[in-house]
Scaffold this motif. Structure first.
Motif, PDB file in Angstrom:
ATOM      1  N   UNK A   1      47.471   5.275   2.999  1.00  0.00           N
ATOM      2  CA  UNK A   1      47.317   4.426   1.816  1.00  0.00           C
ATOM      3  C   UNK A   1      48.650   3.753   1.519  1.00  0.00           C
ATOM      4  N   UNK A   2      48.590   2.432   1.315  1.00  0.00           N
ATOM      5  CA  UNK A   2      49.796   1.665   1.042  1.00  0.00           C
ATOM      6  C   UNK A   2      49.702   0.944  -0.301  1.00  0.00           C
TER       7      UNK A   2
ATOM      8  N   UNK B   1      58.753   2.722  -6.418  1.00  0.00           N
ATOM      9  CA  UNK B   1      58.420   3.359  -5.139  1.00  0.00           C
ATOM     10  C   UNK B   1      58.138   4.841  -5.350  1.00  0.00           C
ATOM     11  N   UNK B   2      58.962   5.490  -6.134  1.00  0.00           N
ATOM     12  CA  UNK B   2      58.800   6.926  -6.364  1.00  0.00           C
ATOM     13  C   UNK B   2      57.513   7.231  -7.124  1.00  0.00           C
TER      14      UNK B   2
ATOM     15  N   UNK C   1      50.898   7.414  -2.385  1.00  0.00           N
ATOM     16  CA  UNK C   1      51.165   6.379  -1.383  1.00  0.00           C
ATOM     17  C   UNK C   1      51.880   6.984  -0.182  1.00  0.00           C
ATOM     18  N   UNK C   2      51.389   6.663   1.000  1.00  0.00           N
ATOM     19  CA  UNK C   2      52.028   7.121   2.237  1.00  0.00           C
ATOM     20  C   UNK C   2      53.113   6.159   2.692  1.00  0.00           C
ATOM     21  N   UNK C   3      52.950   4.874   2.342  1.00  0.00           N
ATOM     22  CA  UNK C   3      53.832   3.797   2.777  1.00  0.00           C
ATOM     23  C   UNK C   3      53.939   2.807   1.623  1.00  0.00           C
TER      24      UNK C   3
ATOM     25  N   UNK D   1      45.694   4.734  -6.446  1.00  0.00           N
ATOM     26  CA  UNK D   1      44.570   5.534  -6.948  1.00  0.00           C
ATOM     27  C   UNK D   1      43.241   5.007  -6.411  1.00  0.00           C
ATOM     28  N   UNK D   2      43.060   3.692  -6.477  1.00  0.00           N
ATOM     29  CA  UNK D   2      41.807   3.101  -6.001  1.00  0.00           C
ATOM     30  C   UNK D   2      41.646   3.315  -4.499  1.00  0.00           C
ATOM     31  N   UNK D   3      42.748   3.113  -3.758  1.00  0.00           N
ATOM     32  CA  UNK D   3      42.691   3.333  -2.308  1.00  0.00           C
ATOM     33  C   UNK D   3      42.252   4.733  -1.958  1.00  0.00           C
ATOM     34  N   UNK D   4      42.831   5.716  -2.672  1.00  0.00           N
ATOM     35  CA  UNK D   4      42.439   7.101  -2.405  1.00  0.00           C
ATOM     36  C   UNK D   4      40.997   7.368  -2.787  1.00  0.00           C
TER      37      UNK D   4
END
Length: 377
Positions: free
Chosen positions: A35-36, A53-54, A61-63, A254-257
């Motif tokens: 997930x980016x 980023x943090x 987020x993985x990337x 959140x949505x990506x996951x």
């Protein structure tokens, strides 16, 4: 996902793709779908960018991708990369020197369009920098910025034009003996983007970055992305995803996951199964779920929780969840543990009690996994 002989209708056979590395994150092959997201701070504001980023990494987020539009940004990138807990992708457009500088600054991946970098010599220089510094690349084809000759050939942005653009860009990298790249064919139109991705998946075995670009705000963009990405992922297409929303990058993560979780492709945190509520509800379901989503954000262990307002569907849903609560009468409901009715709890104490039960279950799952890992050593 491997074939499921018990419930074959839940099987997703992922497209076979070659694997590359984005920093320490594998993309493609049998690696989990990553997930980016992308920062929206001014990159030269290093403190704000690192904080974003943090936060994205904490959300899962993985990337994370960072825009590098000028030399000052590529200078700032070095500190951002150093402080980031996840690999950083440098977003490069037009100026080849930004790509070279980003590779030197430690970016894990360069997002470029070889066609807009300039002459073949400049492309070769960017490729050389990527190779020298262990960078991978992402070729980013966009329906809104296709090459002029393709628009003249096809008359408008279409799936065939986008796939042809992608294959042309692939050829540029492969002609320079560079193979560590993934590719995307994004459009804001769900039909166009989906058809282009399906064509790309048939035309190449390169890892695919999925996205519906410029999808819109939080609600509309989430729906468009869920439709577009969901059907492609269900077909087994996609190795990494970015949900593009006019919203906080954390919301994109959140949505990506949630999209991946709904298809059983990734598991992280508490999956809350809840009813929409109705006149039968024994407690305020909507307010309870909103509160629990906030109170349980810190749980990263994959597990399930059912929150159902009444006994019509509550017991059935609870059978399939780790922890459950079903509304009853007289201001109390039933708590379920591991699918079985356990004890009653008052509505007033229910939220604190559920959080406690979820935390205990998460700790138990983590301890069991640690014991298994130790036994396997």
């Amino acid at each position: 996902m491997s074939h499921n002989p018990i419930r074959p209708w839940r099987s997703i056979e992922r497209r076979k793709s070659r694997q590359i590395m984005v920093g320490n994150v594998p993309v493609g092959g049998d690696a989990p779908i990553s997930v980016q997201t992308m920062t929206n701070t001014v990159t030269t504001d290093v403190k704000a960018t690192i904080e974003q980023v943090q936060r994205a990494a904490e959300a899962g987020a993985d990337i994370v991708r960072v825009s590098v539009p000028d030399e000052a940004s590529s200078k700032a990138l070095k500190e951002i990369v150093r402080e980031s807990p996840v690999p950083i992708v440098a977003d490069i457009h037009f100026h080849y020197k930004r790509g070279i500088e980003s590779a030197e600054a430690g970016a894990a991946c360069l997002r470029i369009n070889p066609g807009n970098i300039g002459s073949p010599e400049r492309v070769r220089e960017v490729i050389a920098a990527a190779r020298d510094h262990g960078c991978s690349m992402r070729i980013g084809v966009n329906g809104g910025s296709l090459e002029k000759h393709l628009l003249e050939k096809y008359g408008e942005p279409c799936p065939e034009a986008m796939v042809e653009s992608a294959l042309d860009h692939i050829r540029i990298l492969e002609d320079n003996d560079f193979h560590e790249f993934k590719i995307s064919v994004k459009a804001s139109d769900v039909f166009l983007s989906s058809a282009a991705y399906m064509g790309l998946a048939e035309a190449t075995d390169k890892p695919i970055h999925l996205g519906i670009t410029e999808a819109g705000g939080l609600t509309s963009g989430t729906i468009k992305s869920a439709i577009g990405l969901g059907q492609l992922l269900w077909m087994g297409i996609g190795d990494t995803v970015r949900v593009s929303l006019s919203a906080d990058p954390v919301e994109e993560v959140k949505v990506g996951y949630e999209i991946l979780k709904s298809l059983g492709l990734r598991h992280r945190g508490v999956n809350i199964i809840s009813c929409p509520s109705c006149a039968r509800q024994g407690f305020d379901v909507i307010k309870t779920v909103e509160t629990l989503e906030e109170r349980l954000e810190h749980i990263k262990t994959p597990m399930s929780l059912s929150i159902i307002g009444c006994v019509v569907n509550g017991p059935g849903e609870a059978l399939m969840t780790d922890v459950g609560f079903t509304g009853g009468g007289a201001g109390s409901g039933m708590v379920y543990l591991a699918g079985k009715a356990s004890h009653k709890m008052s509505n007033e104490q229910m939220i604190d009690h559920i959080v406690e039960e979820v935390e205990k279950k998460a700790a138990q799952i983590e301890a069991d996994e640690a014991a298994k890992a130790q036994a396997a050593e």
